[in-house]
Design an enzyme around this catalytic site. Structure first.
Site, short mmCIF file in Angstrom:
data_model
loop_
_atom_site.label_atom_id
_atom_site.label_comp_id
_atom_site.label_asym_id
_atom_site.label_seq_id
_atom_site.Cartn_x
_atom_site.Cartn_y
_atom_site.Cartn_z
N CYS A 158 0.86 -1.17 0.11
CA CYS A 158 0.01 0.18 -0.03
C CYS A 158 0.83 1.13 -0.09
CB CYS A 158 -1.06 -0.12 1.17
SG CYS A 158 -2.31 1.06 1.26
N GLY A 310 -9.80 0.03 -0.41
CA GLY A 310 -11.14 -0.27 0.14
C GLY A 310 -12.27 -0.29 -0.77
N CYS A 346 -9.75 7.06 -5.56
CA CYS A 346 -8.96 6.92 -4.59
C CYS A 346 -8.48 8.58 -4.28
CB CYS A 346 -7.55 6.54 -5.01
SG CYS A 346 -6.61 6.10 -3.50
N LYS A 381 -11.05 13.37 1.91
CA LYS A 381 -10.83 12.11 2.68
C LYS A 381 -11.65 12.32 3.86
CE LYS A 381 -7.42 8.79 4.16
NZ LYS A 381 -6.53 8.02 3.81
#
Ligand SMILES: Cc1cc2nc3c(=O)[nH]c(=O)nc-3n(C[C@H](O)[C@H](O)[C@H](O)COP(=O)(O)OP(=O)(O)OC[C@H]3O[C@@H](n4cnc5c(N)ncnc54)[C@H](O)[C@@H]3O)c2cc1C
Length: 400
Positions: A158, A310, A346, A381
């Site tokens: 990641c 996710g 994202c 976010k």
């Protein structure tokens, strides 16, 4: 009556279990076995070291969600699955199943690099304990600043999260008034900045190079860490970087339980599935989210992991749930949703800045892919976190 067991209760596991019960209704049993009693919104762990979030702000108890959704929750650790016998063992007993969904996420491969791991001085922010330990180290660092190394190890799963931490760390150093005492180096296995383990996005490399220059961050691409010491990080090729503070994203491997269950996964602990998320050899087993093996269609000089983030975790879970429902109802045509073709969605928080990455497909070939920078504030976010936690609390698993 079919009995379906889902192992894992976070992004992919919770969605699978709720979607299965929602679509199957009464008459079928859905059991979710997870070793944690809470859902954890992992993406917000990047803010915990700086006191911008507490762990309680980003966790939700699973019990009421499961109860409302008609899912039987078992908080237990699965130690082994016996795929030929349709059963598994937990520390609270044995469970038989007609269908099994594995959503066990990753394990951290600290031992692939000498000196990396919780016993050393290098931090990792991807677990609640790791994020809280990083907070202590950050507070010490503010009193006694020095060189900092932030990065992703070879085969890190990641890299995007490590980028987020890098830019948040840089911004926090400025806010704490210590930036002029901190020499920051970014280490990445990527062949170029902004590869992200997905082959890059048009314009991404230029944008990140611009950020690095503007913020005076040194960077080393194709970095391979040889050894970690108490105050130095040594790279293959001989470069030695001193650090007073370091955060490195380790490589991911599959869950222990998969590696201890003969026939279930491959040597890395990931479960081989086809585009329907059905196991390649056991048609009543599905694997979703990070637990599913997805071959990376590109090669880099230094190994990289593909980010199973996710959104693909959620989408794979929905696809697997739909396919189990079809099998239970006697259908033979299953829905295909290859992970590499799931749209890329994202948000990269960069500490009072952000970049939104949108693409029609996670991996190339793509019809479109854009990176939208917002150099003034980082609200997306934070809004996404609020939305996702609301969705989880309500149990609205069908929502994106
Ligand atoms: C620091 C960080 C930041 C990130 N930021 C983002 C982001 O901004 N956006 C994004 O989309 N993604 C982000 N990700 C990735 C995201 O967290 C993952 O895609 C997601 O967690 C994958 O979901 P999963 O359900 O497959 O695995 P996990 O979320 O890891 O869940 C695994 C589940 O399995 C359970 N489990 C494991 N083993 C067992 C066992 N033996 N018995 C019982 N239960 C077991 C665990 O308790 C857990 O419930 C980030 C990741 C990290 C580490």
């Amino acid at each position: 009556m079919a009995k379906i067991v889902v192992v894992g209760g976070n992004f992919a596991g919770l969605t699978s279990a709720l979607e299965l019960k929602r679509k199957l209704g009464q008459g079928h049993q859905v059991i979710m076995i997870t070793k944690s009693p809470v859902f954890l919104f992992i993406p917000s762990l990047i803010w915990v070291p700086f006191g911008e979030r507490e762990i309680k702000d980003i966790t939700v108890a699973l019990e009421p969600i499961a109860k409302k959704g008609g899912v039987e929750l078992v908080v237990a650790e699965v130690s082994q699955v016996f795929p030929d016998e349709n059963k598994l063992i937990t520390n609270k007993g044995e469970y038989a199943y007609d269908y099994l969904v594995m959503a066990t996420g990753p394990e951290l491969a600290f031992d692939q690099i000498e000196g990396l791991g919780p016993k050393g001085n290098v931090s990792y922010i991807g677990t609640p304990n790791g994020a809280m330990e990083t907070r202590k180290r950050w507070q010490e660092f503010v009193k006694n600043p020095g060189p900092a190394v932030i990065g992703a190890a070879q085969a890190a799963g990641c890299a995007g999260a490590a980028y987020e931490f890098l830019f948040n760390f840089e911004q926090q150093c400025r806010a704490a008034g210590i930036r002029n005492k901190v020499n920051i180096t970014w280490l990445t296995p990527e062949p170029f900045l902004g590869h992200f383990g997905i082959g890059g996005i048009a314009g991404g490399e230029q944008m990140l190079k611009g950020f690095m220059k503007l913020l005076n961050i040194h960077y080393i691409t194709e970095a391979e860490i040889e050894k970690v010491g108490s105050d130095t990080i040594e790279l293959k090729g001989g470069t030695v970087l001193p650090y007073q503070f370091a955060m490195i994203m380790p490589a991911f491997i599959g869950a222990d339980v998969v590696r201890k269950s003969p026939g279930l996964g491959n040597e890395k602990g990931y479960i081989p599935v086809d585009d329907t998320y059905q196991h390649k050899h056991y048609p009543n087993i599905f694997a979703v989210g990070i637990a599913a093996d997805y071959p990376i269609p590109f090669k880099t000089r230094v190994p990289m992991g593909m980010p199973k983030t996710g959104y693909p975790a959620d989408e794979s879970a929905k696809t697997a749930a739909e396919n189990i429902v079809r099998l239970i109802h006697g259908q033979t045509t299953l829905k295909e949703r290859p992970m590499g073709k799931i749209p890329g969605l994202c948000i990269m928080d960069a500490g009072k800045k952000e970049v939104i990455i949108l693409s029609d497909s996670l991996l190339k070939p793509r019809k479109f892919a854009v990176m939208l920078p917002n150099p003034i504030y980082d609200v997306s976010k934070r809004m996404f976190e609020k939305y996702f936690l609301w969705k989880v609390r309500k149990g609205y698993s069908w929502l994106p």
